[in-house]
Scaffold this motif. Structure first.
Motif, PDB file in Angstrom:
ATOM      1  N   ILE A 158      13.409 -18.877 -10.449  1.00 20.80           N
ATOM      2  CA  ILE A 158      13.124 -17.344 -10.750  1.00 20.80           C
ATOM      3  C   ILE A 158      14.581 -16.918 -11.600  1.00 20.80           C
ATOM      4  O   ILE A 158      15.349 -17.032 -10.860  1.00 20.80           O
ATOM      5  CB  ILE A 158      13.180 -16.460  -9.394  1.00 20.80           C
ATOM      6  N   PRO A 159      14.484 -16.656 -12.670  1.00 20.31           N
ATOM      7  CA  PRO A 159      15.818 -16.502 -13.356  1.00 20.31           C
ATOM      8  C   PRO A 159      16.258 -14.886 -13.029  1.00 20.31           C
ATOM      9  O   PRO A 159      15.298 -13.910 -12.505  1.00 20.31           O
ATOM     10  CB  PRO A 159      15.378 -16.288 -14.921  1.00 20.31           C
ATOM     11  N   ALA A 160      17.432 -14.650 -13.357  1.00 19.08           N
ATOM     12  CA  ALA A 160      17.902 -13.314 -13.120  1.00 19.08           C
ATOM     13  C   ALA A 160      17.518 -12.470 -13.819  1.00 19.08           C
ATOM     14  O   ALA A 160      17.135 -12.637 -14.924  1.00 19.08           O
ATOM     15  CB  ALA A 160      19.651 -13.336 -13.171  1.00 19.08           C
ATOM     16  N   GLY A 161      16.996 -11.126 -13.472  1.00 14.27           N
ATOM     17  CA  GLY A 161      16.394 -10.192 -14.175  1.00 14.27           C
ATOM     18  C   GLY A 161      14.789 -10.239 -14.058  1.00 14.27           C
ATOM     19  O   GLY A 161      14.230  -9.305 -14.717  1.00 14.27           O
TER      20      GLY A 161
ATOM     21  N   GLU B  94      15.434 -21.722  -0.350  1.00 18.10           N
ATOM     22  CA  GLU B  94      15.883 -20.861  -1.501  1.00 18.10           C
ATOM     23  C   GLU B  94      17.357 -21.378  -1.970  1.00 18.10           C
ATOM     24  O   GLU B  94      18.307 -21.208  -0.985  1.00 18.10           O
ATOM     25  CB  GLU B  94      15.642 -19.508  -1.050  1.00 18.10           C
ATOM     26  N   VAL B  95      17.381 -21.745  -3.032  1.00 19.42           N
ATOM     27  CA  VAL B  95      18.777 -21.928  -3.494  1.00 19.42           C
ATOM     28  C   VAL B  95      19.302 -20.735  -4.522  1.00 19.42           C
ATOM     29  O   VAL B  95      18.490 -20.860  -5.645  1.00 19.42           O
ATOM     30  CB  VAL B  95      18.955 -23.379  -4.188  1.00 19.42           C
ATOM     31  N   GLN B  96      20.204 -20.181  -4.016  1.00 21.83           N
ATOM     32  CA  GLN B  96      20.647 -18.856  -4.912  1.00 21.83           C
ATOM     33  C   GLN B  96      21.858 -19.146  -5.840  1.00 21.83           C
ATOM     34  O   GLN B  96      22.827 -20.060  -5.257  1.00 21.83           O
ATOM     35  CB  GLN B  96      21.049 -17.641  -4.192  1.00 21.83           C
TER      36      GLN B  96
ATOM     37  N   HIS C 285      16.687  -9.234  -9.192  1.00 19.81           N
ATOM     38  CA  HIS C 285      18.060  -9.314  -8.704  1.00 19.81           C
ATOM     39  C   HIS C 285      18.690  -9.372 -10.253  1.00 19.81           C
ATOM     40  O   HIS C 285      18.268 -10.118 -11.375  1.00 19.81           O
ATOM     41  CB  HIS C 285      18.678 -10.623  -8.196  1.00 19.81           C
ATOM     42  N   HIS C 286      19.771  -8.646 -10.216  1.00 16.48           N
ATOM     43  CA  HIS C 286      20.432  -8.614 -11.494  1.00 16.48           C
ATOM     44  C   HIS C 286      21.622  -9.789 -11.810  1.00 16.48           C
ATOM     45  O   HIS C 286      21.807 -10.131 -12.932  1.00 16.48           O
ATOM     46  CB  HIS C 286      21.427  -7.417 -11.564  1.00 16.48           C
ATOM     47  N   HIS C 287      22.051 -10.385 -10.657  1.00 14.01           N
ATOM     48  CA  HIS C 287      23.312 -11.195 -10.813  1.00 14.01           C
ATOM     49  C   HIS C 287      23.042 -12.932 -10.332  1.00 14.01           C
ATOM     50  O   HIS C 287      23.854 -13.374 -10.476  1.00 14.01           O
ATOM     51  CB  HIS C 287      24.304 -10.780  -9.802  1.00 14.01           C
ATOM     52  N   ARG C 288      21.608 -12.915  -9.741  1.00 15.93           N
ATOM     53  CA  ARG C 288      21.627 -14.237  -9.266  1.00 15.93           C
ATOM     54  C   ARG C 288      20.211 -14.865  -9.822  1.00 15.93           C
ATOM     55  O   ARG C 288      19.157 -13.907 -10.015  1.00 15.93           O
ATOM     56  CB  ARG C 288      21.682 -14.396  -7.648  1.00 15.93           C
ATOM     57  N   SER C 289      20.018 -16.048  -9.768  1.00 17.76           N
ATOM     58  CA  SER C 289      18.907 -16.683  -9.986  1.00 17.76           C
ATOM     59  C   SER C 289      18.442 -17.599  -8.603  1.00 17.76           C
ATOM     60  O   SER C 289      19.452 -17.449  -8.125  1.00 17.76           O
ATOM     61  CB  SER C 289      19.043 -17.837 -11.193  1.00 17.76           C
ATOM     62  N   GLU C 290      17.273 -17.918  -8.441  1.00 21.19           N
ATOM     63  CA  GLU C 290      16.905 -18.516  -7.225  1.00 21.19           C
ATOM     64  C   GLU C 290      15.882 -19.650  -7.624  1.00 21.19           C
ATOM     65  O   GLU C 290      15.061 -19.589  -8.538  1.00 21.19           O
ATOM     66  CB  GLU C 290      15.909 -17.745  -6.496  1.00 21.19           C
ATOM     67  N   HIS C 291      16.088 -20.765  -6.986  1.00 22.76           N
ATOM     68  CA  HIS C 291      15.180 -21.742  -6.934  1.00 22.76           C
ATOM     69  C   HIS C 291      14.268 -21.838  -5.629  1.00 22.76           C
ATOM     70  O   HIS C 291      15.222 -22.084  -4.424  1.00 22.76           O
ATOM     71  CB  HIS C 291      15.816 -23.191  -7.055  1.00 22.76           C
TER      72      HIS C 291
ATOM     73  N   PRO D 175      31.385 -20.383  -3.391  1.00 22.17           N
ATOM     74  CA  PRO D 175      31.391 -19.683  -4.579  1.00 22.17           C
ATOM     75  C   PRO D 175      30.484 -20.076  -5.342  1.00 22.17           C
ATOM     76  O   PRO D 175      29.913 -21.224  -5.675  1.00 22.17           O
ATOM     77  CB  PRO D 175      32.676 -20.140  -5.020  1.00 22.17           C
ATOM     78  N   ARG D 176      29.480 -18.977  -5.810  1.00 19.88           N
ATOM     79  CA  ARG D 176      28.699 -18.819  -6.720  1.00 19.88           C
ATOM     80  C   ARG D 176      27.208 -19.693  -6.334  1.00 19.88           C
ATOM     81  O   ARG D 176      26.134 -19.756  -7.039  1.00 19.88           O
ATOM     82  CB  ARG D 176      28.957 -19.674  -8.159  1.00 19.88           C
ATOM     83  N   PHE D 177      27.084 -19.857  -5.062  1.00 20.13           N
ATOM     84  CA  PHE D 177      25.804 -20.539  -4.395  1.00 20.13           C
ATOM     85  C   PHE D 177      25.567 -20.106  -2.978  1.00 20.13           C
ATOM     86  O   PHE D 177      26.474 -20.041  -2.228  1.00 20.13           O
ATOM     87  CB  PHE D 177      25.768 -21.966  -4.720  1.00 20.13           C
ATOM     88  N   LYS D 178      24.339 -19.876  -2.548  1.00 28.73           N
ATOM     89  CA  LYS D 178      23.855 -19.722  -1.340  1.00 28.73           C
ATOM     90  C   LYS D 178      22.632 -20.569  -1.023  1.00 28.73           C
ATOM     91  O   LYS D 178      21.599 -20.540  -2.017  1.00 28.73           O
ATOM     92  CB  LYS D 178      23.774 -18.228  -1.017  1.00 28.73           C
TER      93      LYS D 178
END
Length: 471
Positions: free
Chosen positions: A429-432, A449-451, A396-402, A376-379
């Motif tokens: 990388i912030p969402a948007g 990559e951690v989403q 991406h609209h809904h996720r941030s990425e490290h 839930p909420r991570f990949k």
């Protein structure tokens, strides 16, 4: 006369799930020698005399994958070209596109040899001899098919009743009783799905028997985009006009109606590898009839086939089983029911389960990504980018990425910034935010990559620029 092999590369390979998936169909399955069925088809074609180039008809989503496969084995630098379909329309449309394209580029007298990407032919010398005879017949105006002399009463293949090189009739897949009759009579051959003809002759037959398919494909080709790279040409069939092409197989559309059909009877070690039972026959059995690929511990086990690339399999007191273990799916099937694996595939597809389409490791034009863990909420993904390759400029609209670089150097666009991220360094990388990942180096870039976010689906992506035409 030029000989142009046409490799038809597509299909779902549902009977070889879970190794075969929609985005990784049967032609891309690697055998124990490390080569894929597609690579073997390419090498088989390239070894024939008089081959100027090899044309592959495939789905556009498989183009870069096929190109990578060929690059591994194309040591002689033979020219390649691709016709990329937006979706499947069966073999008549694929062959019509190849015929029209070859006529334009090489002339109507060019000879085409149509091969399936997912077949296996063990005897290259016998195959070359059969091709030589087929080319001779084709250049006299015949539409030639290859009829394999049957070795068993096989019910999974269509048959051809023949008299010498003359086709008497095509026969659907028979009952076991009929198949035994055909084997005994010696007048019947397996229908291999390999064809040879000149572009002019097939155009003539399609104009006679399926003019709607030929006209729709010709119109589509006129609307389609052609691009060229180093040693390759790509024709991207225009989706809207290709959608108007009637769907039919070459057997139904042309061969069963053709008065100019001929057959070359041959014994070439042919198999269409249509099930796990057939694929298992390529592996040498032990004293109990067991075949193992990978690591397995067996106790009181008979006539089983076990495949695992990542984990140890333990089996006790079982017989006649096929066990296929992959990182995200496990198949267990009775050897005698191997053809029925397609029902599992169909049910997964009906449920919208990703296991019918994707492996845990997914190939993209720029490299691969592997899903390591999700919840839930991570990949969490492992991403590998080929040297010189780049992902699209996207958001991406809904996720941030490290992003954490494990090895290599990353060139990153992050909003208004452009920066280089080296080994053991990271960026967020912030969402948007518009962003792009590129490998500017000469070695592979590996990163984690951690989403995180409320929605992590692969369809949450807006592409602004893309070197692979996906924007």
């Amino acid at each position: 006369m030029s000989l142009i092999p046409i490799i038809l590369c597509g299909g779902a390979g549902s009977r070889l799930w879970p190794v075969s998936r929609e985005s990784h169909p049967k032609p891309f399955i690697r055998l124990s020698d490390g080569q894929s069925l597609l690579q073997k088809a390419f090498l088989r074609a390239a070894a024939l005399p008089g081959v100027e180039q090899i044309l592959t008809v495939t789905n556009r989503d498989l183009f870069f994958k096929a190109e990578d496969e060929f690059r591994e084995v194309n040591k002689d630098g033979i020219a390649t070209s691709f016709i990329c379909e937006p979706f499947g329309r069966n073999t008549a449309a694929a062959i019509a596109a190849a015929v029209e394209h070859v006529s334009q580029v090489h002339g109507p007298d060019a000879t085409l040899l149509v091969l399936a990407a997912d077949h296996l032919i063990a005897d290259q010398a016998a195959f070359a001899t059969a091709v030589e005879k087929a080319v001779e017949l084709a250049q006299s105006g015949k539409i030639v098919t290859f009829g394999v002399r049957p070795e068993t009463p096989e019910t999974g293949y269509g048959y051809i009743e023949a008299e010498g090189n003359n086709v008497l009739r095509f026969i659907e897949k028979p009952s076991l009783e009929k198949a035994r009759e055909y084997l005994t009579s010696q007048q019947f051959l397996w229908n291999s799905g390999i064809f040879c003809f000149t572009a002019r002759a097939m155009h003539r037959e399609m104009q006679l028997h399926c003019p709607d398919i030929l006209a729709a494909v010709s119109e589509c080709l006129a609307d389609s985009r052609v691009s060229e790279g180093k040693g390759w040409t790509q024709v991207q069939l225009e989706p809207k006009s290709f959608g108007a092409v009637p769907e039919n197989s070459i057997d139904y559309a042309v061969m069963e109606k053709c008065q100019q059909a001929a057959v070359v009877p041959c014994s070439i070690g042919w198999s269409d590898i249509g099930s796990w039972a057939a694929l298992s026959e390529l592996c040498k059995p032990d004293g109990h009839g067991n075949r193992v690929e990978g690591e397995a511990l067996l106790h009181d086990v008979d006539n089983c086939y076990l495949m695992s690339r990542d984990r140890v399999i333990g089996a006790v007191g079982v017989e006649n089983l096929i066990v296929i273990d992959t990182p995200d799916a496990l198949l267990i099937v009775n050897r005698e029911r191997a053809q029925d694996v397609k029902y599992i595939y169909s049910e997964l597809k009906a449920r919208g389960h990703e296991a019918h389409k994707l492996h845990r490791t997914v190939h993209r034009p720029w490299g691969t990504y592997t899903v390591l863990e999700e919840g839930p909420r991570f990949k969490i993904k492992r991403i590998e980018v080929k040297p010189g390759a780049s992902l699209s400029l996207q958001m991406h609209h809904h996720r941030s990425e490290h992003w954490i670089v494990v090895s290599g150097m990353a060139k990153v666009v992050n909003g208004d910034q452009e920066l280089f991220v080296g080994t053991n360094e990271s960026t967020y990388i912030p969402a948007g935010h518009k962003h792009r990942l590129e490998n500017p180096g000469v070695v592979g870039l590996v990163m984690i990559e951690v989403q995180s976010g409320e929605y992590l689906g692969e369809d949450d992506i807006v592409r602004f620029e893309d070197v692979y035409g996906r924007a």
